[in-house]
Design an enzyme around this catalytic site. Structure first.
Site, mmCIF file in Angstrom:
data_model
loop_
_atom_site.group_PDB
_atom_site.id
_atom_site.type_symbol
_atom_site.label_atom_id
_atom_site.label_comp_id
_atom_site.label_asym_id
_atom_site.label_seq_id
_atom_site.Cartn_x
_atom_site.Cartn_y
_atom_site.Cartn_z
ATOM 1 N N GLU A 31 1.558 -16.930 -7.600
ATOM 2 C CA GLU A 31 1.049 -17.373 -6.312
ATOM 3 C C GLU A 31 -0.453 -17.195 -6.172
ATOM 4 O O GLU A 31 -1.071 -16.368 -6.849
ATOM 5 C CB GLU A 31 1.779 -16.660 -5.182
ATOM 6 N N CYS A 67 4.132 -8.050 -12.934
ATOM 7 C CA CYS A 67 3.175 -6.974 -13.212
ATOM 8 C C CYS A 67 3.945 -5.787 -13.755
ATOM 9 O O CYS A 67 5.056 -5.499 -13.314
ATOM 10 C CB CYS A 67 2.441 -6.573 -11.930
ATOM 11 N N CYS A 95 3.483 -0.349 -8.951
ATOM 12 C CA CYS A 95 2.984 0.394 -7.789
ATOM 13 C C CYS A 95 4.106 0.401 -6.753
ATOM 14 O O CYS A 95 4.769 -0.617 -6.531
ATOM 15 C CB CYS A 95 1.720 -0.257 -7.227
ATOM 16 N N CYS A 113 4.190 -2.215 -3.781
ATOM 17 C CA CYS A 113 3.791 -3.597 -4.055
ATOM 18 C C CYS A 113 4.999 -4.443 -4.455
ATOM 19 O O CYS A 113 5.771 -4.061 -5.323
ATOM 20 C CB CYS A 113 2.747 -3.599 -5.170
ATOM 21 N N GLY A 165 -0.325 -9.396 -10.746
ATOM 22 C CA GLY A 165 -0.721 -8.972 -12.084
ATOM 23 C C GLY A 165 -1.910 -8.047 -12.129
ATOM 24 O O GLY A 165 -2.594 -7.828 -11.128
ATOM 25 N N SER A 176 -8.425 -0.436 -7.124
ATOM 26 C CA SER A 176 -7.406 -0.063 -6.146
ATOM 27 C C SER A 176 -7.187 1.433 -6.259
ATOM 28 O O SER A 176 -6.628 1.897 -7.251
ATOM 29 C CB SER A 176 -6.103 -0.822 -6.432
ATOM 30 N N HIS A 227 -6.293 3.847 -3.271
ATOM 31 C CA HIS A 227 -5.132 4.106 -2.402
ATOM 32 C C HIS A 227 -4.832 5.579 -2.147
ATOM 33 O O HIS A 227 -4.028 5.900 -1.261
ATOM 34 C CB HIS A 227 -3.861 3.410 -2.911
ATOM 35 N N ASN A 244 0.879 -4.721 4.223
ATOM 36 C CA ASN A 244 1.822 -5.793 4.556
ATOM 37 C C ASN A 244 3.206 -5.339 4.128
ATOM 38 O O ASN A 244 3.416 -5.034 2.953
ATOM 39 C CB ASN A 244 1.473 -7.071 3.780
ATOM 40 N N CYS A 285 0.397 -9.417 -1.918
ATOM 41 C CA CYS A 285 0.694 -9.571 -3.321
ATOM 42 C C CYS A 285 2.173 -9.742 -3.672
ATOM 43 O O CYS A 285 2.977 -8.852 -3.465
ATOM 44 C CB CYS A 285 0.182 -8.259 -3.907
HETATM 45 N N1 SAH Z 1 -3.453 -5.203 -10.128
HETATM 46 C C1 SAH Z 1 -4.697 -5.356 -9.420
HETATM 47 C C2 SAH Z 1 -4.835 -6.638 -8.597
HETATM 48 C C3 SAH Z 1 -3.656 -7.145 -7.815
HETATM 49 S S1 SAH Z 1 -3.193 -6.455 -6.268
HETATM 50 C C4 SAH Z 1 -4.946 -4.159 -8.543
HETATM 51 O O1 SAH Z 1 -4.064 -3.329 -8.417
HETATM 52 O O2 SAH Z 1 -6.050 -4.043 -8.024
HETATM 53 C C5 SAH Z 1 -4.528 -6.647 -5.146
HETATM 54 C C6 SAH Z 1 -4.531 -5.555 -4.092
HETATM 55 O O3 SAH Z 1 -3.456 -5.707 -3.149
HETATM 56 C C7 SAH Z 1 -4.381 -4.174 -4.688
HETATM 57 O O4 SAH Z 1 -5.306 -3.299 -4.081
HETATM 58 C C8 SAH Z 1 -2.972 -3.814 -4.298
HETATM 59 O O5 SAH Z 1 -2.765 -2.430 -4.304
HETATM 60 C C9 SAH Z 1 -2.859 -4.442 -2.931
HETATM 61 N N2 SAH Z 1 -1.500 -4.612 -2.422
HETATM 62 C C10 SAH Z 1 -0.354 -4.753 -3.110
HETATM 63 N N3 SAH Z 1 0.702 -4.870 -2.277
HETATM 64 C C11 SAH Z 1 0.214 -4.804 -1.027
HETATM 65 C C12 SAH Z 1 0.814 -4.854 0.270
HETATM 66 N N4 SAH Z 1 2.115 -5.013 0.430
HETATM 67 N N5 SAH Z 1 -0.015 -4.764 1.353
HETATM 68 C C13 SAH Z 1 -1.351 -4.628 1.185
HETATM 69 N N6 SAH Z 1 -1.967 -4.564 0.000
HETATM 70 C C14 SAH Z 1 -1.199 -4.644 -1.107
#
Ligand code: SAH
Length: 373
Positions: free
Chosen positions: A116, A137, A141, A144, A187, A242, A244, A318, A360
């Site tokens: 996507e 991926c 995480c 995610c 990814g 990222s 967190h 989200n 994501c």
């Molecule tokens: N793998 C890479 C890029 C993809 S995710 C990374 O981890 O940076 C892009 C961002 O969206 C990351 O910071 C990830 O932690 C965040 N993300 C993933 N799921 C999410 C969610 N449900 N709500 C908000 N951010 C989210």
């Protein structure tokens, strides 16, 4: 040659130093079943400049089909359309947020896997494409949606680039210019390093798509060897990490990759990047109620990021199937105030497209459940 190549400091195999045309030609030829761009040209009995014309029409003029490539003879356009695909992607689902700012796009790849991308229309006039670098991926995480589904395969440079191209065409149809590309879809870009860098070369090529490196951001979950390689490449593309959590126990729970490269190791690589490039790092920090949003968490984060050239993006969570919920607006403001008091610049992202699951990996999950059927 492009500007980023001129800045390449280290003698590593630097994909951005290769021409967009070569990557494009080889990729499209391979998709059509040819060994090389030359083999494709031979099969069609074409001089080499035809490839450059196709490349230019596709990437600079954003042609929607071979038929729209009016610099080519009509008969050739027909022959190409029969044998070569204009894009490696087929749109399978589209969802527009209630506020019309965000369009989420779900694409099928030739092998049926789905990825996507998101088109974001910012009120400032900026238009951003968020693109995926892998189908699925491997990093799992905890919060995610993509991670919950596991890894399927790497995307090719063209499959990555084609997402930006498609978003740019859609933006153009609304009289908007794509101004930014972020690798924040599905990814982990640094686990698909060379193909991602090839896609950056395509985005950045002045003879093609021509998006400035400073308008591109790669986001990593903290793949330290990737950050180190990226540092040596000396390119102007922005780096986002990222984070967190600023504490190893919590970060390992949220992001298992932290076991392999814990915070101290990650920050060593981050500081080396800043020292070498003098460029700012963006830290993504997803705000999870009761998990990582307390005043203590904010203080710990500020202590960790002390020093220049850091910027924190606070992202409202989200919802997914994971057992987390979004921090309250009050908790997010309190968190940001503590960072501010301690001299750490931050931006509280406003939520874009929550009603269409724009986080994501979520659109794919919704589709599997039949929500978009
Ligand atoms: N793998 C890479 C890029 C993809 S995710 C990374 O981890 O940076 C892009 C961002 O969206 C990351 O910071 C990830 O932690 C965040 N993300 C993933 N799921 C999410 C969610 N449900 N709500 C908000 N951010 C989210």
């Amino acid at each position: 040659m492009t500007a980023i190549a001129a800045n390449t400091a280290a003698p590593i195999r630097s994909a951005p130093a290769r021409e967009g045309l070569a990557i494009f030609g080889a990729g499209r030829a391979k998709e059509a079943g040819f060994e090389s761009a030359q083999a494709l040209l031979d099969a069609f009995e074409l001089p080499r400049y035809r490839l450059a014309q196709i490349y230019r029409s596709a990437t600079k003029e954003l042609a929607l089909s071979f038929d729209a490539m009016t610099s080519l003879p009509a008969a050739l356009r027909r022959r190409l359309a029969e044998r070569v695909r204009i894009s490696s992607l087929r749109l399978v689902r589209e969802a527009i947020s209630d506020d019309k700012q965000t369009t989420k796009l779900l694409y099928a790849l030739a092998d049926g896997n789905e990825v996507e991308a998101v088109l974001m229309r910012h009120r400032s006039g900026r238009t951003t494409a968020c693109i995926s670098s892998q189908a699925g991926c491997a990093l799992r995480c905890d919060f995610c949606a993509t991670g919950q589904g596991g890894f399927t395969r790497h995307l090719s440079a063209l499959e990555i680039f084609d997402q930006a191209l498609d978003v740019a065409r859609r933006a153009r149809a609304e009289k908007r210019n794509l101004t930014n590309v972020v690798y924040m879809g599905m990814g982990e870009p640094f686990l698909n390093y060379d193909r991602v860098m090839d896609s950056v070369a395509l985005l950045n090529d002045a003879a093609g798509f021509n998006l400035g490196a400073r308008h591109i951001t790669i986001s990593t979950a903290g793949v330290v060897p990737g950050i180190e390689k990226f540092t040596k490449a000396g390119i102007q593309v922005n780096l986002a990490i990222s984070l967190h959590a600023a504490d190893d126990v919590l970060r390992t729970k949220l992001m298992p990759i932290n076991k392999k490269w814990p915070i101290a190791r990650l920050m060593r690589a981050a500081r080396a990047y800043v020292a070498r490039t003098h460029r700012k790092i963006f830290y993504e920090y997803v705000m999870l109620a009761g998990t990582n949003d307390s005043p203590d968490d904010a203080r710990q984060l500020a202590d960790l990021l002390g020093g220049p050239l850091h910027h924190v993006n606070l992202i409202p969570y989200n919802a997914t199937d994971a057992p987390y919920s979004r921090s309250s607006p009050a908790a997010m403001r309190r968190f940001q105030a503590i960072l501010r008091e301690r001299g750490v610049p931050s931006t509280l992202r406003h939520t874009m497209g929550d009603d269409i699951a724009a986080a994501c990996g979520q659109l794919r999950v919704d589709k599997q459940r039949g929500a978009f059927a």
